[in-house]
Design a protein around this motif. Structure first.
Motif, mmCIF file in Angstrom:
data_model
loop_
_atom_site.group_PDB
_atom_site.id
_atom_site.type_symbol
_atom_site.label_atom_id
_atom_site.label_comp_id
_atom_site.label_asym_id
_atom_site.label_seq_id
_atom_site.Cartn_x
_atom_site.Cartn_y
_atom_site.Cartn_z
ATOM 1 N N PRO A 1 0.848 -1.190 0.000
ATOM 2 C CA PRO A 1 0.000 0.000 0.000
ATOM 3 C C PRO A 1 0.890 1.250 0.000
ATOM 4 N N TRP B 1 -0.750 -0.764 -4.389
ATOM 5 C CA TRP B 1 -2.184 -0.523 -4.280
ATOM 6 C C TRP B 1 -2.550 0.745 -5.044
ATOM 7 N N ARG C 1 -5.347 3.279 -4.344
ATOM 8 C CA ARG C 1 -6.434 3.751 -3.475
ATOM 9 C C ARG C 1 -6.376 5.269 -3.365
ATOM 10 N N TRP D 1 -7.915 5.597 2.807
ATOM 11 C CA TRP D 1 -8.026 4.405 3.653
ATOM 12 C C TRP D 1 -8.378 4.884 5.050
ATOM 13 N N GLY E 1 -12.945 -2.347 -7.813
ATOM 14 C CA GLY E 1 -12.840 -1.419 -6.702
ATOM 15 C C GLY E 1 -14.099 -1.503 -5.856
ATOM 16 N N GLU F 1 -14.473 5.536 -1.115
ATOM 17 C CA GLU F 1 -13.828 6.488 -2.021
ATOM 18 C C GLU F 1 -14.660 6.782 -3.269
#
Length: 281
Positions: free
Chosen positions: A12, A41, A43, A46, A109, A116
């Motif tokens: 991540p 990752w 993203r 988080w 996702g 998100e």
């Protein structure tokens, strides 16, 4: 059954790893320590205690310039919040920059961790995101050919646009499709691409079933195909390799991850399967 597998780190891009220069140095160290791949990752956010998050594409560009042999890519990019034309350009530029080392991990996702999609006005319906993903995969395959793309679909339009240069890798950048291990639909998508990345895989026997199902769905079951399995640091990959895994990705829990921990794991080098277990397969 493949007795050989390749090993990658799967990190991540959070907090101490939210700095692309730090990540590039980590990747260079991983290459030196004998790892085969370095995946990140994708993203936007988080939940706490994570605060800082890096962009995967900028980070992967830094990784590409810091390394010479590692396979790299996002694992996985939630395609429904990407514009297909932008993704086509990004993937080709990254493949060029790395000398043909990109593997594109794709998935739906979701909003389970951090919401998100909802918080950025993106599509929250799983079924619609699946349509967007499949439509984009068709566009990418056309774009990577170098020939003009003429696409008019339910979600996207590309009207007679060529995407040059083409990727270094021919006929295309390899795509690994993610999906929950117990569901059939992702296996159909994965069978049309170059690899499968199972989410929430619980047992090697489950992987053997997945491997068999995907082979049954593929036009040419003998063609090279990857199954990439996430495993915790230090886990013996033997049973998963025997069940069909071609890649083992060492995963890190974002809440507990520190730079020192990642560096320690990569410094130990990839886990080697116990020879007797692989031989018995």
């Amino acid at each position: 059954m493949p007795a050989h597998h390749r090993s990658a780190l799967w990190v991540p891009l959070f907090d101490e790893l939210a700095d692309p220069l730090v990540v590039a140095r980590l990747a260079a160290e991983a290459e030196e320590a004998g790892w085969d791949g370095f995946f990140v990752w994708d993203r936007l956010t988080w939940p706490a205690p994570v605060e800082r998050v890096a962009d995967p594409w900028i980070s992967l560009a830094a990784v590409a310039t810091a390394t010479g042999s590692l396979r790299l890519g996002p694992m996985v990019t939630p395609v429904a919040r990407r514009r297909p034309a932008k993704l086509a350009r990004e993937t080709v530029s990254l493949d060029q920059l790395s000398g043909g080392r990109l593997t594109l991990g794709v998935g739906l996702g979701g909003d389970v961790y951090g919401a998100e999609f909802a918080r950025t006005g993106e599509q929250v319906d799983d079924r619609v995101r699946a349509e967007m993903l499949d439509e984009t995969l068709g566009i990418l395959t056309s774009a990577w050919s170098g020939r003009p793309v003429r696409h008019r679909g339910p979600h996207y339009v590309i009207d007679d646009l060529a995407f040059l240069p083409a990727p270094v890798q021919r006929p295309r950048v390899p795509i690994w499709a993610a999906g929950y291990a117990g569901r059939r639909r992702p296996l159909h998508r994965a069978a049309r691409v170059d690899g499968f990345f199972p989410v929430e895989l619980r047992h090697p026997d489950q992987l053997a079933e997945i491997d068999e199902t995907i082979r049954g769905l593929r036009p040419d079951p003998t063609a090279p195909y990857d199954i990439a399995v996430p495993l915790p640091p230090g886990a013996d990959p033997a049973a998963y390799v025997a069940a069909g895994a071609t890649w083992c990705l060492t995963e890190f829990e974002p809440e507990a991850m520190t730079l020192d921990h990642v560096r320690g794991v990569l410094g130990d080098g990839p886990a080697v399967p116990a020879p007797e277990e692989v031989a018995s397969s």
